[in-house]
Design an enzyme around this catalytic site. Structure first.
Site, PDB file in Angstrom:
ATOM      1  N   SER A   5       0.827  -1.209   0.000  1.00 15.59           N
ATOM      2  CA  SER A   5       0.000   0.000   0.000  1.00 15.59           C
ATOM      3  C   SER A   5       0.858   1.255   0.000  1.00 15.59           C
ATOM      4  CB  SER A   5      -0.888   0.040   1.243  1.00 15.59           C
ATOM      5  OG  SER A   5      -1.781  -1.034   1.244  1.00 15.59           O
TER       6      SER A   5
ATOM      7  N   HIS B 275      -2.144  -3.434  -6.575  1.00 19.42           N
ATOM      8  CA  HIS B 275      -2.741  -3.082  -5.282  1.00 19.42           C
ATOM      9  C   HIS B 275      -4.236  -3.397  -5.300  1.00 19.42           C
ATOM     10  CE1 HIS B 275      -4.111  -0.036  -2.151  1.00 19.42           C
ATOM     11  NE2 HIS B 275      -3.326  -0.868  -1.497  1.00 19.42           N
TER      12      HIS B 275
ATOM     13  N   ASN C 192      -5.608   5.565  -1.789  1.00 20.61           N
ATOM     14  CA  ASN C 192      -5.183   5.981  -0.452  1.00 20.61           C
ATOM     15  C   ASN C 192      -4.773   7.455  -0.412  1.00 20.61           C
ATOM     16  OD1 ASN C 192      -5.757   3.735   1.067  1.00 20.61           O
ATOM     17  ND2 ASN C 192      -3.844   2.719   0.535  1.00 20.61           N
TER      18      ASN C 192
ATOM     19  N   GLU D 235      -5.155  -1.296  -8.512  1.00 18.40           N
ATOM     20  CA  GLU D 235      -4.293  -0.214  -8.990  1.00 18.40           C
ATOM     21  C   GLU D 235      -2.978  -0.845  -9.434  1.00 18.40           C
ATOM     22  OE1 GLU D 235      -5.267   3.588  -6.364  1.00 18.40           O
ATOM     23  OE2 GLU D 235      -4.996   1.805  -5.158  1.00 18.40           O
TER      24      GLU D 235
END
Ligand code: NAD
Length: 291
Positions: free
Chosen positions: A120, A141, A191, A153
């Site tokens: 992450s 991801h 994120n 991702e």
């Protein structure tokens, strides 16, 4: 659907288990490696329970759960990854641990095997640099819970070849996922947006603006989100939120990425979220998400 290709997953915690379900459900032969038999046994039980529920809800034909489970090979022997076409790493968020895994894999896997990391917050280029094959390396991801969320991702590192990215993207689509290309930057897309947004919501709870239930209801109703931000945070866990914030804040110095004081108090109180039965909301049991 039965694929001739084999996908290996390293680490069968929260993310690895979900990614393994995705791979096996799409018909890939699926190998799952962890250090000890206990997490592997747990992953197998969680996957079987999730797939059984999917049959009961009419999302899978009767008997399909057993066929999918037959695609699963759980192992504590990394040599079992010698026939993998793609290996997705989902171990602890620690560069040294990830480098150690990829060095072992590089000795075991054939030259054509693509390596991917589900990290992450760590740079894909940095992980790829210690993998022995930076040109055959890509970021993949998945989102929590991986078995329900379609988005992946995908980030090429500085040395990732175009052919590797394209092969990995096609495999990702064949897994039934929706890949989106992002640069190798802190937080990728999701994120970068979610960490400051979630922190604002946590601070709202701390300031007593509204109850957790009303904040979630307001955001779900107004914005059409399927989950409220506090329900999502209970899935992620306060311990993981703290690590995510520390990593993002350390990399970007964005003030809204700094970990809210309430997260640290909740960790101290053992209110980690779903995994402890109590977070912003209260839970009956520690079931796999979506089961
Ligand atoms: N939890 C999330 O919301 C989320 C979402 C997207 C990505 N990620 C990323 O996915 C990765 C895994 O996160 P998680 O939440 O599933 O972690 P987790 O703690 O639930 O699971 C990690 C697993 O890795 C295993 N492991 C550790 N060292 C190992 C080694 N050397 N060899 C084999 N297995 C090893 C552990 O036994 C454990 O089963 C991290 O990089 C994290 O940043 C997490």
């Amino acid at each position: 659907m039965n694929h001739t290709k084999t996908i290996g997953i390293v680490g069968c915690g929260t993310m690895g288990t979900g990614i393994a379900i995705v791979a096996a459900r799409a018909g890939f032969k699926t190998r799952i490696y962890d250090l000890r038999p206990e997490p592997l046994e747990n992953a197998r039980k969680q996957a079987a329970a999730f797939l059984k529920k999917s049959v009961e809800r009419g999302k899978l034909p009767a008997g399909e759960d057993a066929l999918i489970m037959a695609q699963f090979l759980t192992t504590t022997d990394i040599n079992a990854f010698a026939d993998c076409d793609l290996v997705i790493e989902a171990v602890f968020e620690d560069l040294k641990v990830k480098h150690g895994i990829f060095q072992q894999l590089n000795a075991v896997c054939p030259a054509h095997t693509i390596f991917a990391s589900n990290t992450s917050t760590i740079s894909i280029t940095e992980i790829a640099g210690g993998s022995g094959r930076p040109d055959r390396f890509v970021g993949m991801h998945f989102c929590l819970p991986a078995q329900l969320m379609k988005l992946v991702e995908m980030s090429p590192g500085m040395n990732t070849s175009d052919a590797t990215y394209e092969q990995a993207r096609l495999l990702c689509e064949a897994m039934g996922q929706r890949p989106v290309r992002t640069r190798d930057t802190p937080g990728f897309i999701l994120n970068y947006f979610l960490i400051p947004f979630n922190n604002d919501v946590i601070n709202m709870v701390d300031q007593g603006v509204a109850s957790a239930a009303d904040i979630d209801l307001a955001i779900k109703t107004a914005l059409g989100y399927p989950l409220g931000p506090l329900e999502l945070l209970d899935m992620v866990g306060m311990d993981t939120q703290l690590l995510l914030c520390e990593a993002m804040h350390g990399l970007t110095h964005e003030p809204r990425a700094a970990c809210p004081p309430l997260v640290k108090r909740m960790i101290g109180a053992g209110r980690l979220g779903r995994k402890t039965g109590q977070g912003f909301h209260t839970y009956d049991s520690n079931k796999i998400f979506g089961a």
